[in-house]
Write an enzyme that holds these catalytic residues in place. Sequence first.
Site, short mmCIF file in Angstrom:
data_model
loop_
_atom_site.label_atom_id
_atom_site.label_comp_id
_atom_site.label_asym_id
_atom_site.label_seq_id
_atom_site.Cartn_x
_atom_site.Cartn_y
_atom_site.Cartn_z
N GLY A 247 0.81 -1.08 -0.04
CA GLY A 247 -0.15 0.07 0.15
C GLY A 247 0.91 1.23 0.04
O GLY A 247 0.63 1.99 -0.95
N ARG A 627 8.14 -1.99 22.61
CA ARG A 627 7.98 -3.24 22.48
C ARG A 627 7.72 -3.81 21.26
O ARG A 627 7.14 -3.44 20.47
CB ARG A 627 6.96 -3.57 23.58
CG ARG A 627 6.80 -5.23 23.77
CD ARG A 627 5.64 -5.41 24.86
NE ARG A 627 5.41 -6.79 25.15
CZ ARG A 627 4.33 -7.25 25.70
NH1 ARG A 627 3.29 -6.33 25.89
NH2 ARG A 627 4.02 -8.62 25.89
N GLN A 637 9.92 -4.73 8.16
CA GLN A 637 9.50 -3.54 8.05
C GLN A 637 10.52 -2.32 8.07
O GLN A 637 10.63 -1.53 7.06
CB GLN A 637 8.34 -3.20 9.28
CG GLN A 637 7.08 -3.82 9.03
CD GLN A 637 6.39 -3.28 7.80
OE1 GLN A 637 5.94 -2.02 7.81
NE2 GLN A 637 6.06 -3.93 6.79
N GLY A 701 4.83 2.81 16.83
CA GLY A 701 5.02 2.67 15.42
C GLY A 701 6.45 2.47 15.05
O GLY A 701 7.23 3.27 15.40
N GLY A 703 6.65 1.05 11.18
CA GLY A 703 6.60 0.74 9.73
C GLY A 703 7.42 1.84 8.98
O GLY A 703 8.22 1.44 8.22
N GLU A 704 7.20 3.29 9.35
CA GLU A 704 7.61 4.24 8.59
C GLU A 704 8.70 4.75 9.03
O GLU A 704 9.57 5.41 8.36
CB GLU A 704 6.58 5.15 8.25
CG GLU A 704 5.36 4.80 7.39
CD GLU A 704 4.28 5.62 7.53
OE1 GLU A 704 3.71 6.40 6.44
OE2 GLU A 704 3.47 5.80 8.61
MO1 MOS Z 1 0.97 5.36 5.32
S1 MOS Z 1 1.77 6.84 4.05
O1 MOS Z 1 -0.16 6.44 6.22
O2 MOS Z 1 0.38 4.17 4.58
#
Ligand code: MOS
Length: 745
Positions: A247, A627, A637, A701, A703-704
């Site tokens: 995505g 964690r 990721q 978080g 992932g980014e």
């Molecule tokens: Mo992210 S750019 O909120 O999939």
Amino acid sequence: MNPATQNGPIGQPLDRVDGRLKVTGRATYAYEQQEMGDALYGYILGASIARGRIDEIDTHEAERTPGVLHVMTHRNAPAQAAFGPALTPTPAEVFTRARPVLASDRVRYHDEPLALVVASTFEAARAAARLIRVRYSPEQGDFDLASRLAQAYIPPRTNAGFKTDSALGDFESGFDAAPVRLDETYSSPYQSHVPMEPHASIAVWSGDELTLYTSAQTLANFRGGLANTLGIAPERVRVVSPYIGGGFGAKLIVHPDAVLAALAARVLERPVKVALTRQQMFANAGYRPAMQHRVRLAADPSGKLTALGHDVWSTTSRFEEYCEQTAVFARSLYAAPNRLTRHRLVPVDLNRGEWMRSPGEAPGMLAFESAMDELAERLGLDPIQLRIRNEPQLDPELGVPFASRNLLACMRTGAERFGWGRRNPRPGSVREGRKLIGMGMAAAIRPNYLGLSKAEVSLSPTGRVLVRLDMTDIGTGTYTILTQVAAHSLGVPMSAVQVQLGDSRFPRTAGSGGSWGAASAGSAVEAACQALKQQLVQAAGAPYQQGAVHFADGRITTAGRSERLGDLLLRMAPAGLRAEGSVGPMGEDYKQFSQHSNGAHFVEVAVDIDTGEVRLRRMLAVIGAGRILNPKTARSQILGGMAWGVGAALMEQTLLDIRHGHFVNHDLAEYLIPVNGDIAAMDVVFLEEPDPRANALGVKGLGELGVCGAGAAVANAVYNATGIRVREFPLTLDKLLPGLAALEE
Ligand code: MOS
């Protein structure tokens, strides 16, 4: 955490529970769904001008093509809601606003859909689309950023609701008075998400009820956006998206495939499927806007920052505003008494820009963390030392403590593991034959969010656990980590748990986006499991209600007593038990504390003196993201994010022909992204630091986070190798060759 379950599946590097389905082709993606029977095929014809009016659109020949059932244009498309104003009123509405397609004779961007041909085969639809003749009244569009900065305007806010500007102290005086100053301009290009799976939808109507099989990250928003576009109640739309082939932010909102499939299926009273072609995705499914960054840094001779400024000019669609929050990270990263961050937009005749993996930090840190490297050199300071000197005690602009922050530990651990001490700070001084060797680093920061999310968990007398929520797995490992959370919490084996995602009939979650998925959906599942355990204790009766109870090995246990969960249910609740749990939205802990994840990137490159080819030799990311639920999926990721950083630094750019407003390299042959062969050795280290202020699971978080700063670390390594500082990303060979030739003289 319940000590009895400390050794459960959370924290284990487990394989993906959906891995087998995916590698054997049994995971069903949107375009492959079969349960509605044979669907008709829709093919989109896009505009060949970027701005103007359609004078005539002749569909006769297309309609006579064998197999064609319908040709839809603005002249016969069913009514849809109006598009609405260009300025997006609130962050919430941006995800659900009406985005009609084939709504008028105006062409607003190149390749905007002009017609949908529906046929019994894909080939017939595509062939017929080529027979449609269009006559336009073209108008000259505006496409350039660099020459039109003077036309920039001030948007009301940035993406994610941040304020457009921030100022603290007196930036200009602080900057002018400092003995060491840096004032440089960087540019970052348009970028495209290019997920492996294109945008695709199959629409099926049953009376007034629409089911849409699609590839979407956030089902509730997608459903709202589609319902608003069609002018119907969201309750009449069901969105199904069990598997998603990537995505990266491109699948957060409704795109033309979904709207056109729904319209055509309604007209024809048959299921209709529409996919965007790879080429159509570039103009029709979002991109990261092009930007210019002016970074100004001032320091005293010891390296303490006295002024910090980041100005960003970004392109925005003339008809739908999108302001990436590019300088917002700079408000929380380093201490400095005088501060200024600003965002300005230059309208262009393109489709809207959209969120793309780490919106804001990805381009912002590319520029800013390059500037920090440049400043360190001017100060004669090690880049890590410069950052250590400017570590804030409180969030510098919010004025509140960090919920948790281990940036210094990430940098120190990384320096040691990577052998940063061996770096020669004098650029261009390490050679191996015809290769120049260099090391670079950069810091990483990314906000930590929590989104309103619900989940339901049920337990059957056979001991099976079923978890349901409208969360999605966009390739991140969501099925796996949620299975771990439920198994861990209930004390049952992983194999007893089935997680069902990707159906808007399930409890609503915040979906996959903004790196909030694991924290939000994970916490909702945990809350539902806690509620289910309460019910189990109730059902188990008095002896279990007096002392400590724990759940392990599929049993409920208290002092001197224990019973299998299945037996307990057979005895007390033979129909099974079901519980719900929810989390969010962000509460007091997100007001009283600055919530971020952090990291540090280290890169070693070899640059060929003769060709300018940059080879990545080693990359290391040290990550502090609370964690870690599953070190294997989390590592993947971060690896993915690091690869995005390499792409941003060295190769990725969607090239816009500024005469015609057309993305010219709109395919995977010419839009270059890094592959395994481009990067020799990548490593990820997690510094675990469960953060109870983030959520009950202590998860932050990540992932980014992997892309944040990663590109700057590459650019800084190239500088250390060559002494050539390129400020116009990506750093392609042509920008290095003149400097390399000069080195040899
Ligand atoms: Mo992210 S750019 O909120 O999939």
